[in-house]
Design a protein around this motif. Structure first.
Motif, PDB file in Angstrom:
ATOM      1  N   ASP A  84      19.302  38.531  31.743  1.00  0.00           N
ATOM      2  CA  ASP A  84      18.347  38.245  30.676  1.00  0.00           C
ATOM      3  C   ASP A  84      17.876  39.508  29.959  1.00  0.00           C
ATOM      4  O   ASP A  84      17.759  39.525  28.731  1.00  0.00           O
ATOM      5  N   THR A  85      17.593  40.562  30.750  1.00  0.00           N
ATOM      6  CA  THR A  85      16.915  41.740  30.211  1.00  0.00           C
ATOM      7  C   THR A  85      17.468  42.999  30.842  1.00  0.00           C
ATOM      8  O   THR A  85      17.740  43.027  32.046  1.00  0.00           O
ATOM      9  N   VAL A  86      17.630  44.040  30.048  1.00  0.00           N
ATOM     10  CA  VAL A  86      17.998  45.352  30.576  1.00  0.00           C
ATOM     11  C   VAL A  86      16.912  46.343  30.170  1.00  0.00           C
ATOM     12  O   VAL A  86      16.415  46.308  29.045  1.00  0.00           O
ATOM     13  N   ILE A  87      16.518  47.184  31.123  1.00  0.00           N
ATOM     14  CA  ILE A  87      15.463  48.171  30.894  1.00  0.00           C
ATOM     15  C   ILE A  87      16.086  49.558  30.921  1.00  0.00           C
ATOM     16  O   ILE A  87      16.760  49.919  31.897  1.00  0.00           O
ATOM     17  N   VAL A  88      15.874  50.323  29.856  1.00  0.00           N
ATOM     18  CA  VAL A  88      16.456  51.661  29.768  1.00  0.00           C
ATOM     19  C   VAL A  88      15.393  52.671  29.358  1.00  0.00           C
ATOM     20  O   VAL A  88      14.493  52.368  28.574  1.00  0.00           O
ATOM     21  N   SER A  89      15.492  53.861  29.905  1.00  0.00           N
ATOM     22  CA  SER A  89      14.637  54.955  29.452  1.00  0.00           C
ATOM     23  C   SER A  89      15.224  55.531  28.174  1.00  0.00           C
ATOM     24  O   SER A  89      16.429  55.449  27.927  1.00  0.00           O
ATOM     25  N   VAL A  90      14.357  56.132  27.350  1.00  0.00           N
ATOM     26  CA  VAL A  90      14.773  56.610  26.040  1.00  0.00           C
ATOM     27  C   VAL A  90      14.329  58.049  25.841  1.00  0.00           C
ATOM     28  O   VAL A  90      13.162  58.392  26.054  1.00  0.00           O
ATOM     29  N   GLY A  91      15.281  58.896  25.446  1.00  0.00           N
ATOM     30  CA  GLY A  91      14.983  60.258  25.016  1.00  0.00           C
ATOM     31  C   GLY A  91      15.253  60.339  23.526  1.00  0.00           C
ATOM     32  O   GLY A  91      14.448  59.943  22.699  1.00  0.00           O
ATOM     33  N   GLY A  92      16.451  60.808  23.164  1.00  0.00           N
ATOM     34  CA  GLY A  92      16.834  60.813  21.757  1.00  0.00           C
ATOM     35  C   GLY A  92      17.270  59.458  21.272  1.00  0.00           C
ATOM     36  O   GLY A  92      17.203  59.165  20.090  1.00  0.00           O
ATOM     37  N   GLY A  93      17.770  58.628  22.180  1.00  0.00           N
ATOM     38  CA  GLY A  93      18.097  57.256  21.828  1.00  0.00           C
ATOM     39  C   GLY A  93      19.554  56.871  21.892  1.00  0.00           C
ATOM     40  O   GLY A  93      19.910  55.751  21.521  1.00  0.00           O
ATOM     41  N   GLY A  94      20.447  57.742  22.375  1.00  0.00           N
ATOM     42  CA  GLY A  94      21.856  57.403  22.441  1.00  0.00           C
ATOM     43  C   GLY A  94      22.144  56.248  23.378  1.00  0.00           C
ATOM     44  O   GLY A  94      22.849  55.298  23.017  1.00  0.00           O
ATOM     45  N   LEU A  95      21.633  56.308  24.596  1.00  0.00           N
ATOM     46  CA  LEU A  95      21.829  55.224  25.557  1.00  0.00           C
ATOM     47  C   LEU A  95      21.210  53.940  25.031  1.00  0.00           C
ATOM     48  O   LEU A  95      21.836  52.881  25.038  1.00  0.00           O
ATOM     49  N   PHE A  96      19.982  54.039  24.557  1.00  0.00           N
ATOM     50  CA  PHE A  96      19.309  52.858  24.047  1.00  0.00           C
ATOM     51  C   PHE A  96      20.074  52.235  22.884  1.00  0.00           C
ATOM     52  O   PHE A  96      20.293  51.021  22.834  1.00  0.00           O
ATOM     53  N   ALA A  97      20.495  53.049  21.912  1.00  0.00           N
ATOM     54  CA  ALA A  97      21.189  52.519  20.739  1.00  0.00           C
ATOM     55  C   ALA A  97      22.468  51.796  21.131  1.00  0.00           C
ATOM     56  O   ALA A  97      22.764  50.696  20.633  1.00  0.00           O
ATOM     57  N   GLY A  98      23.248  52.399  22.023  1.00  0.00           N
ATOM     58  CA  GLY A  98      24.493  51.767  22.454  1.00  0.00           C
ATOM     59  C   GLY A  98      24.247  50.493  23.229  1.00  0.00           C
ATOM     60  O   GLY A  98      24.869  49.453  22.968  1.00  0.00           O
ATOM     61  N   VAL A  99      23.338  50.555  24.196  1.00  0.00           N
ATOM     62  CA  VAL A  99      23.043  49.376  25.018  1.00  0.00           C
ATOM     63  C   VAL A  99      22.441  48.265  24.161  1.00  0.00           C
ATOM     64  O   VAL A  99      22.789  47.086  24.305  1.00  0.00           O
ATOM     65  N   ALA A 100      21.532  48.604  23.259  1.00  0.00           N
ATOM     66  CA  ALA A 100      20.887  47.591  22.418  1.00  0.00           C
ATOM     67  C   ALA A 100      21.890  46.930  21.476  1.00  0.00           C
ATOM     68  O   ALA A 100      21.809  45.724  21.220  1.00  0.00           O
ATOM     69  N   THR A 101      22.838  47.705  20.965  1.00  0.00           N
ATOM     70  CA  THR A 101      23.864  47.126  20.091  1.00  0.00           C
ATOM     71  C   THR A 101      24.729  46.136  20.850  1.00  0.00           C
ATOM     72  O   THR A 101      25.029  45.040  20.355  1.00  0.00           O
ATOM     73  N   ALA A 102      25.128  46.494  22.060  1.00  0.00           N
ATOM     74  CA  ALA A 102      25.915  45.581  22.885  1.00  0.00           C
ATOM     75  C   ALA A 102      25.082  44.383  23.333  1.00  0.00           C
ATOM     76  O   ALA A 102      25.564  43.242  23.357  1.00  0.00           O
ATOM     77  N   ALA A 103      23.830  44.630  23.683  1.00  0.00           N
ATOM     78  CA  ALA A 103      22.956  43.552  24.157  1.00  0.00           C
ATOM     79  C   ALA A 103      22.724  42.512  23.071  1.00  0.00           C
ATOM     80  O   ALA A 103      22.669  41.303  23.351  1.00  0.00           O
TER      81      ALA A 103
END
Length: 323
Positions: free
Chosen positions: A176-195
């Protein structure tokens, strides 16, 4: 800048297949780490990745794509990093047989500097913040002809990071949900796009003292922020990427902040309860649950990404039950 798409992430998954380690998931007991009732959290153990963090995915994708395109220069690659992106770049460069020059702030943990040198990278320590190392890296790239990579603000880097979400879904049906830490946003941007492609919610977690994404959401554009956090060595970007901001502005994304005290407590809890030693950046994601700024619903299936473990574990153990 090329807008990140799900097709970019699919291409990255093909490039890195067999070259990176598939993520492992560890279930926690219902109610553990602040999850209520029948909700359950799984820990995505991405710190077991090559080089000790998710950054290996983006670095491998970045250099492999340039190799395919014939744009990988003889002068090699250069990057500025708080440490983990540099490690990943050096590792991927060694795989491709090219040189890596890595710029870090002088505050970078010695454990990361030593590991970089073990990968054969040339390490240059400049300034006290990531932004100063980034400026020096740009100068070096212009003078030497080395290919400039980026710790987070590049579609190939973010796309590589985004491959993590597909692997989590393969191992956790009904995510249902994935929780990620964010610095500059590379991990978040990639994961959020796939999610977004799969209808999975994303919780983006930042330290209160290092809130580049949160500030950008409030301002409607990337803005400079001061950086003062225990997790600043990995989450210390002063400005988020436009790609990350665009991803955050879609439905299904929630941005939350946690204090340093909660990050330290979450990191200690992982050690005490699981004997998992991660860096503060990884514990930041878990702190969203333990500090209560994200509350899972009954029956919710949540994955918490433990993104890196390039840390000195010497300050862990004070709360341990040793017998």
């Amino acid at each position: 800048m090329h807008e990140l798409t799900y097709a970019d992430i699919e291409a990255a998954a093909t490039r890195i297949d067999g070259r990176t380690r598939p993520v492992a998931l560890a279930p926690t007991e219902p109610g553990a780490f602040g999850t209520p009732g029948s909700a359950q959290a799984w820990l995505a153990l991405e710190y077991l990745q090559h080089t000790g963090s998710f950054k290996a995915r983006g670095a491998r994708n970045f250099l492999a794509a340039h190799r395919e395109a014939g744009t990988l220069p003889g002068a090699g690659v250069t990057i500025a990093s708080g440490g983990n992106a540099g490690l990943a770049c050096a590792w991927a460069a060694r795989q491709q047989g090219v040189r890596a020059t890595v710029f870090l702030p002088t505050t970078a943990p010695p454990v990361k500097v030593a590991k970089l040198r073990s990968y054969g990278a040339e390490v240059r320590l400049v300034g006290t913040e990531y932004a100063e190392a980034l400026a020096a890296c740009a100068e070096h790239s212009a003078a030497s002809g080395a290919l400039a990579s980026h710790a987070y603000d590049h579609p190939l880097i973010a796309a590589g990071a985004g491959t993590l979400l597909g692997e989590i879904r393969e191992r956790l049906a009904g995510l249902d949900t994935v929780i990620v830490s964010v610095g500059g946003g590379g991990l978040f941007a990639g994961v959020a796009t796939a999610a977004r492609e799969h209808g999975v919610r994303v919780v983006a977690v930042e330290p209160e003292g290092s809130r580049a994404l949160h500030a950008a959401i409030e301002a409607g554009r990337p803005v400079d922020v001061p950086v003062a956090s225990v997790a600043a060595d990995s989450l210390g970007a002063r400005i988020t990427s436009r790609t990350a901001l665009a991803a955050a502005q879609h439905d299904g994304v929630q941005s939350v902040l946690v204090p340093d005290s909660a990050i330290v407590a979450a990191r200690q809890a992982l050690w005490d309860d699981r004997r998992i030693a991660v860096e503060h950046a990884a514990a930041t994601a878990l702190a969203a649950l333990t500090h209560g700024v994200y509350r899972a619903d009954a029956g919710e299936r949540v994955a918490v990404v433990l993104c890196g473990a390039n840390t000195d574990p010497g300050d862990l153990g004070a709360g341990s039950d040793v017998g």
